[in-house]
Each structure stands twice: as structure tokens, then as C-alpha cells.
Design a protein around this motif. Structure first.
Motif, PDB file in Angstrom:
ATOM      1  N   VAL A  56       0.730  -0.974   0.072  1.00  0.00           N
ATOM      2  CA  VAL A  56       0.184   0.159  -0.051  1.00  0.00           C
ATOM      3  C   VAL A  56       0.741   1.164   0.102  1.00  0.00           C
ATOM      4  O   VAL A  56       0.885   2.237  -0.773  1.00  0.00           O
ATOM      5  N   PRO A  57       1.717   1.433   1.269  1.00  0.00           N
ATOM      6  CA  PRO A  57       2.729   2.636   0.939  1.00  0.00           C
ATOM      7  C   PRO A  57       3.561   2.701  -0.419  1.00  0.00           C
ATOM      8  O   PRO A  57       3.848   3.660  -0.850  1.00  0.00           O
ATOM      9  N   PHE A  58       3.911   1.462  -0.592  1.00  0.00           N
ATOM     10  CA  PHE A  58       4.962   1.504  -1.745  1.00  0.00           C
ATOM     11  C   PHE A  58       4.276   1.859  -3.147  1.00  0.00           C
ATOM     12  O   PHE A  58       4.917   2.609  -3.985  1.00  0.00           O
ATOM     13  N   ILE A  59       3.233   1.579  -3.404  1.00  0.00           N
ATOM     14  CA  ILE A  59       2.197   1.865  -4.505  1.00  0.00           C
ATOM     15  C   ILE A  59       2.016   3.416  -4.553  1.00  0.00           C
ATOM     16  O   ILE A  59       1.982   4.182  -5.316  1.00  0.00           O
ATOM     17  N   PRO A  98      -8.409  14.792  -7.880  1.00  0.00           N
ATOM     18  CA  PRO A  98      -8.489  13.885  -6.732  1.00  0.00           C
ATOM     19  C   PRO A  98      -9.320  12.398  -6.704  1.00  0.00           C
ATOM     20  O   PRO A  98      -8.734  11.322  -6.430  1.00  0.00           O
ATOM     21  N   ARG A  99     -10.586  12.707  -7.293  1.00  0.00           N
ATOM     22  CA  ARG A  99     -11.312  11.434  -7.179  1.00  0.00           C
ATOM     23  C   ARG A  99     -10.911  10.276  -8.064  1.00  0.00           C
ATOM     24  O   ARG A  99     -10.786   9.093  -7.790  1.00  0.00           O
ATOM     25  N   ILE A 117      -5.297   0.071  -8.702  1.00  0.00           N
ATOM     26  CA  ILE A 117      -3.882  -0.766  -8.608  1.00  0.00           C
ATOM     27  C   ILE A 117      -3.511  -1.862  -7.759  1.00  0.00           C
ATOM     28  O   ILE A 117      -3.116  -2.592  -7.934  1.00  0.00           O
ATOM     29  N   VAL A 118      -3.925  -1.163  -6.509  1.00  0.00           N
ATOM     30  CA  VAL A 118      -3.460  -2.157  -5.272  1.00  0.00           C
ATOM     31  C   VAL A 118      -4.516  -3.355  -5.307  1.00  0.00           C
ATOM     32  O   VAL A 118      -3.913  -4.383  -5.110  1.00  0.00           O
ATOM     33  N   VAL A 119      -5.788  -3.297  -5.644  1.00  0.00           N
ATOM     34  CA  VAL A 119      -6.513  -4.287  -5.938  1.00  0.00           C
ATOM     35  C   VAL A 119      -5.694  -5.285  -6.806  1.00  0.00           C
ATOM     36  O   VAL A 119      -5.627  -6.748  -6.936  1.00  0.00           O
ATOM     37  N   LEU A 120      -5.555  -4.852  -8.091  1.00  0.00           N
ATOM     38  CA  LEU A 120      -4.846  -5.683  -9.325  1.00  0.00           C
ATOM     39  C   LEU A 120      -3.561  -6.062  -8.738  1.00  0.00           C
ATOM     40  O   LEU A 120      -3.336  -7.450  -9.251  1.00  0.00           O
ATOM     41  N   THR A 121      -2.749  -5.326  -8.123  1.00  0.00           N
ATOM     42  CA  THR A 121      -1.665  -6.015  -7.541  1.00  0.00           C
ATOM     43  C   THR A 121      -1.875  -7.097  -6.661  1.00  0.00           C
ATOM     44  O   THR A 121      -0.886  -8.251  -6.583  1.00  0.00           O
ATOM     45  N   MET A 122      -2.790  -6.932  -5.708  1.00  0.00           N
ATOM     46  CA  MET A 122      -2.976  -8.077  -4.708  1.00  0.00           C
ATOM     47  C   MET A 122      -3.608  -9.222  -5.342  1.00  0.00           C
ATOM     48  O   MET A 122      -3.459 -10.424  -5.232  1.00  0.00           O
ATOM     49  N   VAL A 138      -8.107   0.163   3.029  1.00  0.00           N
ATOM     50  CA  VAL A 138      -6.728   0.941   3.648  1.00  0.00           C
ATOM     51  C   VAL A 138      -6.407   1.998   2.522  1.00  0.00           C
ATOM     52  O   VAL A 138      -6.114   3.166   2.997  1.00  0.00           O
ATOM     53  N   MET A 139      -6.365   1.487   1.208  1.00  0.00           N
ATOM     54  CA  MET A 139      -5.759   2.532   0.142  1.00  0.00           C
ATOM     55  C   MET A 139      -6.678   3.674   0.079  1.00  0.00           C
ATOM     56  O   MET A 139      -6.357   4.795  -0.067  1.00  0.00           O
ATOM     57  N   ALA A 140      -8.176   3.342   0.051  1.00  0.00           N
ATOM     58  CA  ALA A 140      -8.984   4.556  -0.132  1.00  0.00           C
ATOM     59  C   ALA A 140      -9.085   5.389   1.210  1.00  0.00           C
ATOM     60  O   ALA A 140      -9.080   6.476   0.877  1.00  0.00           O
ATOM     61  N   VAL A 141      -8.809   4.857   2.275  1.00  0.00           N
ATOM     62  CA  VAL A 141      -8.724   5.786   3.461  1.00  0.00           C
ATOM     63  C   VAL A 141      -7.412   6.851   3.611  1.00  0.00           C
ATOM     64  O   VAL A 141      -7.702   7.922   3.602  1.00  0.00           O
ATOM     65  N   LEU A 142      -6.448   5.931   3.089  1.00  0.00           N
ATOM     66  CA  LEU A 142      -5.197   6.640   2.792  1.00  0.00           C
ATOM     67  C   LEU A 142      -5.208   7.848   1.895  1.00  0.00           C
ATOM     68  O   LEU A 142      -4.690   8.942   2.065  1.00  0.00           O
ATOM     69  N   MET A 143      -5.990   7.457   0.793  1.00  0.00           N
ATOM     70  CA  MET A 143      -5.891   8.562  -0.448  1.00  0.00           C
ATOM     71  C   MET A 143      -6.568   9.611   0.089  1.00  0.00           C
ATOM     72  O   MET A 143      -6.310  10.889  -0.293  1.00  0.00           O
TER      73      MET A 143
END
Length: 401
Positions: free
Chosen positions: A53-56, A112-113, A122-127, A159-164
Motif C-alpha cells: 500500500v505505501p509502496f504503491i 483527486p477522485r 492498482i492495489v487491488v490488481l496488484t494483490m 486501507v488504500m481508499a482511507v489513506l488516499m
């Protein structure tokens, strides 16, 4: 995951080096180490955590330059821990390093959106790819695998959505704060210009009146009359300078127009052509705009001339200098792009543009750029600056209609 966000907000947000990427990369590296140090350990020997997550996020916002240190830290620490899946982790992180930063420029140009959707996808595709590779390695896909797959995809997306959301809000706050501070600086200069101009006009008017009466005297010699004429000319010039300063505070109603900027852009281009020729700078001009807006004609002309002049001076001494002026429309905005191939600026120099008495030129006062920001601020526009040392600078003026 919240470690770098909280540390940044508490200690670094209001400091001058808030944009220091080294600090942000260090904080993200600590986050990744914490994720790897406390993983979910599978019975098969593989470990699972949120390191990507932080890496991406870094890869998307920072590109290759900022992602490479994290890539090295991630793999060094992962090899130090050892165990099953180390080689697979190395290959997988390498693939992410190669692919994700390549779309960084497109990601940053999104709204932003749109950036949030990019990051989550991207994070879902990565996982998804990670879980697919894991399914090929495992002998059988039991309930533990499917439970892991469900929670891995869900948690990474959330987690990615919250951080973004948090990151975009921080960036919005920083931009708003800088815009408010710039607006306050311009207001201070405007009020100062108005008060000084008003106070200086009174004694100049009285002095001019008495000199004109004195000039009517029959006893004056021609030489003395010449001195009075020169004094009146200089007083008139001083009056004009004061009027120009007064325009800092308030646009003159007789100069207000509703137009598509074509007349002003062509006029200023023609005015600056001799100056460009002297400095051996080629001028490329393109106008393609039908949108109109209200503005002060004199202030807009002076704003454009100041930017053209600065661009030409930045290319002084270069035989292949090119000044590109492009006016286009991007509804509902008029976009003026001024590009040069000059010496360029650092990010610190860009951040200080428009501040009173700051100039990148040795003999400069900074008042020219202050006037530029003041004029664009009055039409509720904004200025975006991109520059690279040794390659040139691009000013993009976005004026709403």
C-alpha cells in the motif's frame, strides 16, 4: 499505515520543509518495515502484510526517483527475515517498481477522485496478481486461501481508499493555505500602495499648481522657465507612477473589458518582439480561444509583458532560445501557457515566486512577479509553474470564465 500521516501532520505540515520528500520517504520506509515485521504468517510458510500500500502510493506520487530507495529497503529487510516466498517477493516488488511509476505522470494529472480510483484499482490488481501467483505455488486451494484472498483484497482496497482520502485532503489544505497566504500578501501590498499613493498625490498636486502659477510670472528668465517646465514634466511622470501603483489596489473601471484576450495577447506579443530579437530569442505564438472573461486591460497587458520579459532574460546568452506563447480554452477556463528554454528554477525558487522583494535576478526587485500574481488573483485565476534547471520553465495561467 497511519504512522507517516500522523507524524507529518503533527511535526512537519506547518514547517517550511513540509514538501521535503526525503522525510516523507523515510516515514514511508518505517511504515513498510513495521508492516513486514508484524505480518500474518500462513501455515504454508508465506507471509502476508500491507507493505504494498505505501509502496504503491509512493510509486504513484513520487515516480521512480522516490520509489527506488523504498524498493531497496523492502527487499533488504525481506531477505534479512528470510523464509519461504523471499524470491517471489523480490520478483513481485521488482514488477511493481517497473510498472507502477511509469503511470505516475498520468496519475498526477488526474483529479483527486480520479487519483483515488487509480490507487484503489492498482492495489487491488496488484494483490490479485499476488494471490494468483500464490495459487500456482500452493498444492491445493483450501478454505484458508480463499479466506485470505477475500480479506486481502477487501482490506487493501479499504486501507488504500482511507489513506488516499487523507493524503488528498492534506494536499488540498497545503494548497489552500499557500493560496490564502499569497492573497493576504497581495492585499497588504494593495493597501500599502493605495495609502502611499493617496498621501503622495496631495503634495504633488499642490507643488504642481504653484509651479504652474509661477510659470505665468513675467519676471522669469527663459532659463528659469525651462527649469519650471522640466519640474512640471517630472511631477507629471511621478503622478503617472503613483497612478500605476494605485492600480495595484483597485482596477480602473475605464480599463475593464469583457473579451477573449486576443487583442491583449497580440499587442503584448508585438511589444515584446524587438526585445526578443535583441536577445536572439525566437517567439512562437498560437491563439485558439473563444471564451471571454472580465479583466483590467492595462493590468493584463503588464502581467503578460512581465512574464515574456522574464522568459527572454532567462534565455539570455543562448543562441537557440525559444519563447512559446499559447492561448487555448479548456472549458470553463482560459489557459495561457508561456514556455521558455532558459536556465530554469529549483522547486524552492518556484515556491517563493510572487513574494514581495524576491527575485531570481541579481538586480531584480520581485515587484514584477508580484504584479503578475496580483493581476491573476484579481480575475480569480491561478498560476501553475513547472521548471527544470538548465531546461526551461513553463508558466500556465488558468483564468475562469
Amino acid at each position: 499505515m497511519l504512522f507517516p500521516v500522523l507524524i507529518f501532520l503533527i511535526f512537519f505540515e506547518n514547517r517550511p520543509h513540509a514538501y521535503n520528500r526525503k522525510i516523507l520517504v523515510l516515514l514511508i520506509a518505517i511504515t513498510m518495515i513495521l508492516c513486514i515485521a508484524k505480518p500474518i504468517r500462513l501455515e504454508t510458510g508465506f507471509i502476508f502484510d500491507l507493505r504494498y500500500v505505501p509502496f504503491i502510493i509512493t510509486a504513484l506520487y513520487g515516480g521512480y526517483k522516490n520509489t527506488l530507495p523504498l524498493y531497496l529497503i523492502l527487499n533488504v529487510y525481506r531477505f534479512y527475515i528470510g523464509g519461504e516466498g523471499t524470491i517471489q517477493s523480490f520478483l513481485f516488488s521488482t514488477a511493481v517498481l517497473v510498472l507502477v511509476p511509469s503511470i505516475s505522470s498520468k496519475f498526477l494529472r488526474s483529479k483527486p477522485r480520479g487519483r483515488m480510483m487509480w490507487a484503489v484499482s492498482i492495489v487491488v490488481l496488484t494483490m490479485g496478481c499476488y494471490l494468483f501467483i500464490l495459487s500456482l505455488i500452493l498444492d491445493k486451494l483450501d478454505m484458508q486461501y480463499w479466506t485470505l484472498a477475500f480479506y486481502a483484497l477487501t482490506i487493501h482496497a479499504v486501507v488504500m481508499a482511507v489513506l488516499m482520502i487523507l493524503l488528498e485532503q492534506i494536499l488540498t489544505n497545503l494548497r489552500n493555505r499557500e493560496r490564502i497566504m499569497q492573497s493576504e500578501r497581495l492585499n497588504v501590498v494593495s493597501e500599502l500602495a493605495a495609502s502611499v499613493s493617496h498621501e503622495m498625490r496631495n503634495p504633488l498636486t499642490v507643488t504642481s499648481g504653484f509651479l504652474q502659477l509661477l510659470n505665468l510670472s513675467k519676471t522669469l528668465t527663459p532659463e528659469e522657465k525651462g527649469y519650471i517646465e522640466l519640474s512640471l514634466l517630472e511631477l507629471n511622470r511621478a503622478e503617472k507612477i503613483i497612478s500605476d501603483y494605485l492600480s495595484f489596489a483597485k482596477p480602473q473601471s475605464e480599463n475593464r473589458v469583457y473579451s477573449n484576450l486576443q487583442a491583449e495577447c497580440e499587442y503584448t506579443k508585438n511589444v515584446i518582439m524587438p526585445y526578443a530579437t535583441i536577445h536572439k530569442v525566437a517567439v512562437e505564438f498560437s491563439f485558439n480561444n473563444t471564451l471571454c472573461t472580465h479583466y483590467d486591460r492595462n493590468q493584463m497587458q503588464q502581467c503578460l509583458i512581465n512574464l515574456y520579459k522574464n522568459a527572454i532574460e532567462a534565455m539570455q546568452g543562448r543562441d537557440d532560445g525559444v519563447l512559446s506563447i499559447e492561448i487555448t480554452e479548456s472549458k470553463p477556463n482560459i489557459v495561457i501557457t508561456i514556455r521558455d528554454t532558459g536556465i530554469g528554477m529549483t522547486k524552492e525558487e518556484i515556491s517563493r515566486l510572487g513574494k514581495p522583494y524576491y527575485s531570481t535576478k541579481e538586480e531584480g526587485t520581485g515587484l514584477g512577479m508580484l504584479m503578475v500574481y496580483n493581476a491573476i488573483n484579481k480575475v480569480k485565476g491561478r498560476i501553475e509553474v513547472r521548471s527544470e534547471k538548465g531546461k526551461g520553465t513553463t508558466f500556465k495561467i488558468i483564468i475562469p470564465t
